[in-house]
Design a protein around this motif. Sequence first.
Motif, PDB file in Angstrom:
ATOM      1  N   VAL A  72       0.858  -1.178   0.000  1.00  0.00           N
ATOM      2  CA  VAL A  72       0.000   0.000   0.000  1.00  0.00           C
ATOM      3  C   VAL A  72       0.897   1.231   0.000  1.00  0.00           C
ATOM      4  O   VAL A  72       1.758   1.377   0.873  1.00  0.00           O
ATOM      5  N   VAL A  73       0.704   2.112  -0.999  1.00  0.00           N
ATOM      6  CA  VAL A  73       1.543   3.302  -1.133  1.00  0.00           C
ATOM      7  C   VAL A  73       0.697   4.529  -1.438  1.00  0.00           C
ATOM      8  O   VAL A  73      -0.410   4.411  -1.966  1.00  0.00           O
ATOM      9  N   PRO A  74       1.231   5.726  -1.137  1.00  0.00           N
ATOM     10  CA  PRO A  74       0.567   6.960  -1.562  1.00  0.00           C
ATOM     11  C   PRO A  74       0.813   7.185  -3.056  1.00  0.00           C
ATOM     12  O   PRO A  74       1.730   6.583  -3.640  1.00  0.00           O
ATOM     13  N   PRO A  75       0.038   8.055  -3.692  1.00  0.00           N
ATOM     14  CA  PRO A  75       0.222   8.313  -5.125  1.00  0.00           C
ATOM     15  C   PRO A  75       1.648   8.747  -5.487  1.00  0.00           C
ATOM     16  O   PRO A  75       2.129   8.428  -6.571  1.00  0.00           O
ATOM     17  N   SER A  76       2.326   9.431  -4.593  1.00  0.00           N
ATOM     18  CA  SER A  76       3.679   9.902  -4.898  1.00  0.00           C
ATOM     19  C   SER A  76       4.681   8.764  -5.059  1.00  0.00           C
ATOM     20  O   SER A  76       5.747   8.945  -5.659  1.00  0.00           O
ATOM     21  N   LEU A  77       4.376   7.584  -4.547  1.00  0.00           N
ATOM     22  CA  LEU A  77       5.279   6.433  -4.656  1.00  0.00           C
ATOM     23  C   LEU A  77       4.774   5.367  -5.631  1.00  0.00           C
ATOM     24  O   LEU A  77       5.351   4.285  -5.725  1.00  0.00           O
ATOM     25  N   GLU A  78       3.730   5.684  -6.375  1.00  0.00           N
ATOM     26  CA  GLU A  78       3.152   4.690  -7.281  1.00  0.00           C
ATOM     27  C   GLU A  78       4.147   4.219  -8.335  1.00  0.00           C
ATOM     28  O   GLU A  78       4.276   3.017  -8.581  1.00  0.00           O
ATOM     29  N   ALA A 129       3.505  -9.103  -4.708  1.00  0.00           N
ATOM     30  CA  ALA A 129       2.412  -8.509  -3.944  1.00  0.00           C
ATOM     31  C   ALA A 129       1.469  -7.774  -4.885  1.00  0.00           C
ATOM     32  O   ALA A 129       1.836  -7.403  -5.998  1.00  0.00           O
ATOM     33  N   ASP A 130       0.248  -7.560  -4.420  1.00  0.00           N
ATOM     34  CA  ASP A 130      -0.711  -6.715  -5.128  1.00  0.00           C
ATOM     35  C   ASP A 130      -0.463  -5.275  -4.698  1.00  0.00           C
ATOM     36  O   ASP A 130      -0.101  -5.013  -3.547  1.00  0.00           O
ATOM     37  N   LEU A 131      -0.674  -4.344  -5.618  1.00  0.00           N
ATOM     38  CA  LEU A 131      -0.416  -2.932  -5.333  1.00  0.00           C
ATOM     39  C   LEU A 131      -1.730  -2.201  -5.078  1.00  0.00           C
ATOM     40  O   LEU A 131      -2.679  -2.319  -5.852  1.00  0.00           O
ATOM     41  N   ILE A 132      -1.770  -1.443  -3.997  1.00  0.00           N
ATOM     42  CA  ILE A 132      -2.894  -0.558  -3.700  1.00  0.00           C
ATOM     43  C   ILE A 132      -2.334   0.847  -3.553  1.00  0.00           C
ATOM     44  O   ILE A 132      -1.443   1.084  -2.737  1.00  0.00           O
ATOM     45  N   VAL A 133      -2.836   1.777  -4.365  1.00  0.00           N
ATOM     46  CA  VAL A 133      -2.432   3.172  -4.299  1.00  0.00           C
ATOM     47  C   VAL A 133      -3.592   3.947  -3.693  1.00  0.00           C
ATOM     48  O   VAL A 133      -4.713   3.890  -4.186  1.00  0.00           O
ATOM     49  N   THR A 134      -3.339   4.649  -2.596  1.00  0.00           N
ATOM     50  CA  THR A 134      -4.409   5.368  -1.911  1.00  0.00           C
ATOM     51  C   THR A 134      -3.961   6.760  -1.504  1.00  0.00           C
ATOM     52  O   THR A 134      -2.848   6.938  -0.987  1.00  0.00           O
ATOM     53  N   PRO A 135      -4.808   7.767  -1.737  1.00  0.00           N
ATOM     54  CA  PRO A 135      -4.464   9.123  -1.313  1.00  0.00           C
ATOM     55  C   PRO A 135      -4.538   9.305   0.207  1.00  0.00           C
ATOM     56  O   PRO A 135      -4.065  10.307   0.732  1.00  0.00           O
TER      57      PRO A 135
END
Length: 64
Positions: free
Chosen positions: A14-20, A55-61
Amino acid sequence: DRGSILGVNPNVLVVPPSLEAAARKLLKATSVADIVTVGEAEQAVPGTNVWHESADLIVTPFLA
């Protein structure tokens, strides 16, 4: 939990948009450039990405 082993196997990043972009490179690239030193010079040599599809990627603000 209180020092005991949980026995979990993480499969989500799980990452913020800046690390997508960095997260996509980490999880989707099949190879990476390893930096090795030969004498006094550094060289980039191809290497296998051990984190490919791990892993699966989740991008969340909500992490921004």
